[in-house]
Structures are given as C-alpha cells and as structure tokens.
Scaffold this active site. Structure first.
Site, PDB file in Angstrom:
ATOM      1  N   THR A 398       7.167   0.615   1.107  1.00  0.00           N
ATOM      2  CA  THR A 398       6.353   0.642   2.302  1.00  0.00           C
ATOM      3  C   THR A 398       7.210   0.040   3.413  1.00  0.00           C
ATOM      4  OG1 THR A 398       4.453   0.373   0.892  1.00  0.00           O
ATOM      5  CG2 THR A 398       4.186  -0.358   3.157  1.00  0.00           C
ATOM      6  N   THR A 416       3.693   4.208   4.547  1.00  0.00           N
ATOM      7  CA  THR A 416       4.420   4.271   3.286  1.00  0.00           C
ATOM      8  C   THR A 416       4.383   5.648   2.645  1.00  0.00           C
ATOM      9  OG1 THR A 416       4.627   3.145   1.134  1.00  0.00           O
ATOM     10  CG2 THR A 416       2.408   3.657   1.842  1.00  0.00           C
ATOM     11  N   ASN A 418       4.650   5.164  -0.710  1.00  0.00           N
ATOM     12  CA  ASN A 418       4.405   4.409  -1.932  1.00  0.00           C
ATOM     13  C   ASN A 418       5.740   3.947  -2.515  1.00  0.00           C
ATOM     14  OD1 ASN A 418       2.943   3.003  -3.784  1.00  0.00           O
ATOM     15  ND2 ASN A 418       2.643   4.712  -5.168  1.00  0.00           N
ATOM     16  N   ASP A 440      -1.780   4.886  -6.589  1.00  0.00           N
ATOM     17  CA  ASP A 440      -2.513   3.692  -6.151  1.00  0.00           C
ATOM     18  C   ASP A 440      -3.984   3.733  -6.574  1.00  0.00           C
ATOM     19  OD1 ASP A 440      -0.528   2.125  -5.152  1.00  0.00           O
ATOM     20  OD2 ASP A 440      -0.865   2.602  -3.050  1.00  0.00           O
ATOM     21  N   SER A 469      -5.300   0.308  -1.181  1.00  0.00           N
ATOM     22  CA  SER A 469      -3.973  -0.132  -0.738  1.00  0.00           C
ATOM     23  C   SER A 469      -3.918  -1.649  -0.657  1.00  0.00           C
ATOM     24  CB  SER A 469      -3.697   0.466   0.643  1.00  0.00           C
ATOM     25  OG  SER A 469      -2.501  -0.040   1.181  1.00  0.00           O
ATOM     26  N   SER A 470      -2.713  -2.160  -0.581  1.00  0.00           N
ATOM     27  CA  SER A 470      -2.531  -3.590  -0.297  1.00  0.00           C
ATOM     28  C   SER A 470      -1.928  -3.809   1.089  1.00  0.00           C
ATOM     29  CB  SER A 470      -1.596  -4.219  -1.335  1.00  0.00           C
ATOM     30  OG  SER A 470      -2.150  -4.119  -2.617  1.00  0.00           O
ATOM     31  N   GLY A 491       5.940  -4.200   0.067  1.00  0.00           N
ATOM     32  CA  GLY A 491       5.927  -5.051  -1.133  1.00  0.00           C
ATOM     33  C   GLY A 491       4.828  -4.712  -2.118  1.00  0.00           C
ATOM     34  N   GLY A 492       4.173  -3.543  -1.954  1.00  0.00           N
ATOM     35  CA  GLY A 492       3.144  -3.172  -2.918  1.00  0.00           C
ATOM     36  C   GLY A 492       2.100  -4.269  -3.043  1.00  0.00           C
TER      37      GLY A 492
END
Ligand code: GLY
Length: 628
Positions: A398, A416, A418, A440, A469-470, A491-492
């Site tokens: 991302t 992103t 991903n 995700d 999502s984060s 950073g997921g």
C-alpha cells in the site's frame, strides 16, 4: 525562508491568535519547539507541500500547487503519477481511501474508493475441494482482483473539491509514462524481488522487464506507452475512459483469457462513496480517520481511548511499561476487528460502541499492568460491555501520500493494489496491474489472510461488497479545530498501530513529525500472539517485555512508511504584535458587538517528513512567487 521567520516558527510558546479566538490553550502538540539539537528534522515550507513514497510523484504534486492548484488537485496529480513511478503500490487498478479537509467550510470528508467484489463473486470462491483456502487463487489469480476504484475515486475528488481540469492533473503522469523516467534503486530492487510472480504473466513481463527478461538497473529509463494511452483516455473521457470503451474492453479481454469473473456491468456499476470520517478526542486533539470498510479509524480511536487513561509520558517513550500498555490495547482492538468489522453497507458495524470511551475504560480495566495476557484468553469484547507466527509472508505495498495547500486544505490518502504489484497480472494493452484485494476478505472464518488477519461473517465475500481494510489515512486537529497533522502508512495489518504511534509520539512525547517518524515502532494484532518490533527498541526493554510474558517476534524488519505533514506551531503573532483595537475585537467580540471577528491572516508553516523506511520517498514544496 528568512532567518527571522525561522525564529518565529521555532519559538512558539504561549499566546497564539488561535488560542485567543477559541478561548482555550493551544493543544499540547503545538507547544513543541523544533529543537536544533534533534537528530531528525522535517522539511519546512511556508506555502504548500506534498509528501509521498516516491519523489518524482511528490514533485508532480508540488508543481500543481505552484501553478495555483489546491491540495485536492495536487493529491489527484500525485496519485496518478505514483501509478507510473511506483507501480508496486501506486495504481489505477486498485483502490483506496482519501480524507479531504476543506478549510473554508471547516469540513472533513472521507472518500471511499475501495474495490468492490464482482457481482458473480461468492462466499466460498476461494475454497478448494477439501474446504481449505486456496491461497494461490485468492492472491495471485485473476479472481483475486476486485473491481478497481482508484480512477473513479480520484476523479470524484477532483470533480467535487479540486479546481483544475482532469487533463491538467493527468498530464504529468501521461508524460512520465510516455517518455519514461529514470528507474530508482527502489523500483529496480522491488522488480527483482517480484520477478517470478510478474514474469508468470506475459503482459507484466513485457511491461516491467527488458525483452531478454532482465531487470532495469537504477538510472535506466522505463517507459510505459500502453499505460500512457490508458491515462490519455482517462484525461479525454473522464471516468468513461477507464470503466467503458477501449480500456474496459481490454480489461474484459484479460478476464476472458484468464477465466475471470469481472464483467462490463461490474465496471459500470462501480460506486465511489462519501462517508463521514470516524473521529475521536485524544487528549486535547481530535483525530479523524477512515471509517468502515476500513477498520483503521475505528480501532485506532479505540486504542487511543484505552491509552488515554494512562499518563504515557511519565512512563518514558518506548519503555517496557509503555510498550506493554500499547500491546495490550492492540491485542484487544484486533480481537474486536476479527468479529465486528466489515463493509457497513452489508453488515451493521458497531462503530459507536467500539469507539466509546466507556467501552475503552472497561477494556483498560482488564489489563494487568505487570503481566502480558494471552491472546487465546482474549475474545471480541462488546458482549461483555453494558453498552450493547508471522504476520503473513507477503509484503504489503500500500502507499500513502499527504498534501497541504496554502489555503489550509489538506488531503490524506492511502491506496493500494494490496500485495507488492498486486496480483502480478497486468491488463494486456492497457498497461496497468490488477489488485489482489479479494484476499482482504475472510475467505473462510478463522483462516488467516496474507497479513495473518482472521475474520468471519462481517467480512465474508458477497457480490458488490468491499473487503475490510486496515488503511488509516488520518488528519488530526487541535483544540481550536485546526488541522495539525496529516499522516498514514502502508503495512497491511500493521497500518493502524503505526499511525497510532505517530499520534502518540507527537501528542504524548512532543516529538516533531521527523522524530515521530524515525522512532522505532512495534505492532501486535491479537493473532498471532507476537510482539513485532523494529530495531531500535533496546535489548533491556525487550528483556523486560519477555519477563512480563510477551512473546516477541525477532524478524520483523521495518513497520510501514508514513508520509506526513505537520502544521506545528502556526506562525501566530505574539499577543503584543497585534494592534490593540484588533486585539480587543478578537478577545471580546461580544462586547464590541462583532458577531464573527475578522481573523487575522495566519500563515501556516508546514513541516513534512518522508519516511525513509522505504527508499525514494520525498517531500516537495510549492515554489514561492518572487514577492514571498
Ligand atoms: N490491502 C491492505 C488493506 O487494505 O488493509
């Protein structure tokens, strides 16, 4: 900047116009002084600024500001430029989230341009004959792509909040794609690292490697003529240049070649959604971030609410006592994430309950300050409330950028594909990579995705749904309701805790944005039950954490790459610098019968920091006209 101005910027104590106007003290973070002895210093600008993970794209955005564009124009130009110069994360084949703060209206909007599942997607589409998740199919096949949202999202932002034309903001990206640009060390190395995946796909192999299959060396020119043509169609036709016509036909041809599910109807039905940001008060600041379908804002605010109950500053930055409190807060928030978070258009996400300070107090009360709890003992917690091993082996690519203009408009954007280079599949003839955002979703309850995150019904696959999502694009405001920070990170699963630590560093420890960025970070996400940490956390601290019962991961590498702008200490005239009648009007508007006091011109001083955890990031500033 003149020396005089610099001194006024750095010595900002006490009596600011902002504080007088709002009858309150300046929030803690604004008392910070840029310390000449600090080890890290931000870039300073008294006009506009763009910070992104790739310097050419930052400069594209800053040039738009220099031409009179606003922060939204600059963000859209930067977003399209990153699709060319940072192909592992910048994109037109993915999706993301943009927070826009409009100064004139004092309003903040959350633009959701997350990918959507195709209409023919179904809950068990990634399960094999044994009922296990087929990770290759979920992550690296044509089925791993959700319907891209980036082009619709950037155009939506420009149409509604920008001032320049789509052609104007797209031209730099078109030129970069058509004429090429010098490959950076970072691009060269990331293409080498992803060679196997990308060369599995004939189109990606052709776009990102030389004819003999070898990689580009730093300094060599990478041109992307097919991408230039696609960007040109978008410039000419707007949204229809991507979701219809030639680009859509090329995307459909790719679907047919690979047996994909996405249809022309899916493209035509893609919707950008404007949402209300999720906001919470943290000490004397208001923190606003992305609401669901990102889990970022909800859980960052939840964790800040838990942490607010302790005097963190007195514990010492990155001390064991401090990090223990962070880990225990993270553990509980991520347990809740696994159950309650999903696309709010499909699942009733209990945002108000999760961000309630009373719920945070309940969770805080369960934390043993001397001993680590075990994740297997922690369950998603709302039901108790009276209110109603590795992180995953995949690198997350991302990317975040922040823009700020001379009028005080702010953009905080995270988008992103991903994984790094997404699914690895490019649309042949159209020059862009497809995302693998379908991973995700929770393909199966309890089965970890590429970031080790687990979930259930709330985040199950459904047609038209957006995967959880984060991503946590964030804007922080001071007590006077003025924006003082734009930040975010890749950073997921780690994004949420990274952005939170930026806020803690600035608010609780009075760090400048440069010091806050450089400080070592940690992460915990409930499962796996491991504390991830960067180098820079002392061995003594790690020993103390182990003695408390924490399990430590010793191969974390780096966590994220924040790209931030801080408005630290507005150049507020000192009280005695204001003419007496004007001062009286400001301080006692009612007595003078003045309804809305004329606000003196307060010029923002911006401090930007690119995070060098990822090479090639950079801050670019708006050029000044000669009179400045
Ligand atoms: N793809 C990572 C995220 O959205 O959190």
């Amino acid at each position: 900047m003149t020396n005089n101005l610099f001194l006024r910027v750095v010595i900002l104590i006490g009596f600011s116009i902002g504080s007088v106007l709002h009858g309150s003290l300046v929030a803690a973070s604004e008392k910070a002084i840029l310390d000449p002895n600090a080890r890290f210093h931000p870039v300073v600008s008294n006009s506009g600024m763009v910070v992104s993970q790739e310097m050419i794209a930052s400069q594209v955005g800053a040039d738009i500001l220099s031409r009179g564009g606003n922060a939204i124009d600059a963000a859209v130009a930067t977003g399209f430029a990153l699709a060319v110069t940072l192909p592992r994360a910048g994109n037109i084949g993915g999706g993301g989230f943009m927070l826009v703060h409009l100064a004139a209206e004092n309003k903040t909007i959350a633009i959701d341009y997350r990918e959507m599942a195709p209409a023919s997607a179904y809950k068990d589409m990634f399960l094999d004959a044994e009922g296990d998740v087929d990770n290759l199919r979920a992550r690296f096949s044509i089925h791993s792509s959700g319907v891209p949202g980036t082009v619709a999202g950037l155009i939506h932002a420009l149409d509604n909040y920008g001032t320049l034309s789509l052609k104007q903001v797209l031209q730099p990206a078109i030129d970069l794609a058509r004429n090429g640009f010098a490959v950076s060390v970072d691009l060269s190395e990331s293409l080498l690292a992803r060679k196997q995946t990308l060369q599995n796909d004939p189109a990606s192999k052709g776009y990102f490697y030389k004819a003999d299959g070898s990689g580009y060396q730093p300094g060599e020119i990478l041109a992307q003529p097919d991408l230039a043509k696609t960007l040109g169609r978008i410039a000419d036709k707007g949204r229809a240049g991507f979701y219809q016509g030639r680009t859509a036909d090329l995307l459909m041809a790719q679907m047919q070649r690979n047996g994909g599910l996405m249809s022309l109807q899916d493209l035509a039905n893609y919707q950008v959604v404007e949402r209300t940001p999720v906001c919470g008060d943290y000490r004397h600041n208001r923190v606003c971030a992305m609401p669901p379908p990102s889990s970022g804002g909800v859980h960052m605010i939840q964790m800040l609410n838990i942490l607010e109950g302790w005097d963190l500053r007195s514990l010492g930055h990155n001390s064991a006592a401090y990090l223990h409190r962070l880990v225990e807060s993270m553990r509980r928030a991520y347990a809740d994430r696994s159950q309650y978070l999903g696309d709010p258009d499909f699942f009733p996400v209990p945002v108000a309950q999760l961000t309630d300070k009373k719920y945070a107090a309940l969770l805080r009360g369960q934390i043993d300050l001397q001993h680590a709890s075990r994740s297997e003992d922690i369950r998603p917690g709302l039901s108790q409330s009276t209110l109603g091993s590795a992180l995953g082996s995949e690198s997350s690519e991302t990317t975040h950028f922040s823009t700020w203009d001379q009028w005080g408009n702010v953009v905080s954007n995270t988008y992103t594909l991903n994984f790094s280079y997404g699914s690895g599949i490019s649309v042949a003839g159209a020059g862009f990579l497809l995302n693998n955002e379908m991973d995700d979703f929770s393909a199966k309850p309890g089965a970890p995705n590429g970031y080790g995150l687990v979930g259930g019904e709330a985040n199950a696959i459904q047609p038209g749904k957006r995967p959880l999502s984060s991503m946590t694009p964030t804007i922080m405001f001071n007590r006077a309701d003025e924006p003082i920070l734009a930040t975010g990170s890749p950073g997921g699963s780690t994004i949420i805790t990274i952005v939170m630590q930026m806020i803690l560093n600035i608010v609780d420890f009075d760090m400048s944005v440069a010091e806050a960025t450089a400080a070592a970070r940690i992460h915990h996400q409930w499962l796996p039950d491991s504390v991830f940490y960067e180098s820079g956390i002392s061995v003594d601290t790690l020993r103390l954490l182990r003695e408390m019962g924490h399990q430590l991961d010793d191969k974390t590498g780096v966590l994220g790459s924040t790209q931030s702008i801080q408005r630290l200490g507005v150049e507020s005239p000192q009280r005695e610098e204001i003419e007496a009648p004007q001062r009286e009007e400001i301080e006692s508007p009612q007595r003078l019968g003045v309804e809305s006091p004329q606000r003196p011109v307060i010029k923002s001083i911006l401090y930007g920091t690119a995070d060098y955890r990822r090479a090639g990031s950079g801050v670019a500033i708006q050029r000044q006209s000669p009179k400045d």
